[in-house]
Scaffold this motif. Sequence first.
Motif: not given
Length: 92
Positions: A80-84
């Motif tokens: 998940x690139x948004x929150x790692x």
Amino acid sequence: IGSAGQGSKWLYVNVDRRYANDWPKNITLGFPLPLGLTSWFMRTFGHNINGMNKAQVDGIVEVLNATGNSDAPVIVNVDDDDDGDRVQVYIG
């Protein structure tokens, strides 16, 4: 579950939440996965799972059956690139 687990494939799930402010940062689960029982469950009840349709259930059952007949593991990685957050699912 113990007798069904003998000779079964194993399911490992690792959730890495290293950038989250919440605890726990890392969650790891591992348990035997009796693929025959899991396939039956998905064929019988999968259409009742919210957001699942018959084609998706059939696809999952097909992968489970192929996994049961193969020595090669199935590995799914999700980032998940948004929150790692990172999730790895391993069946083997």
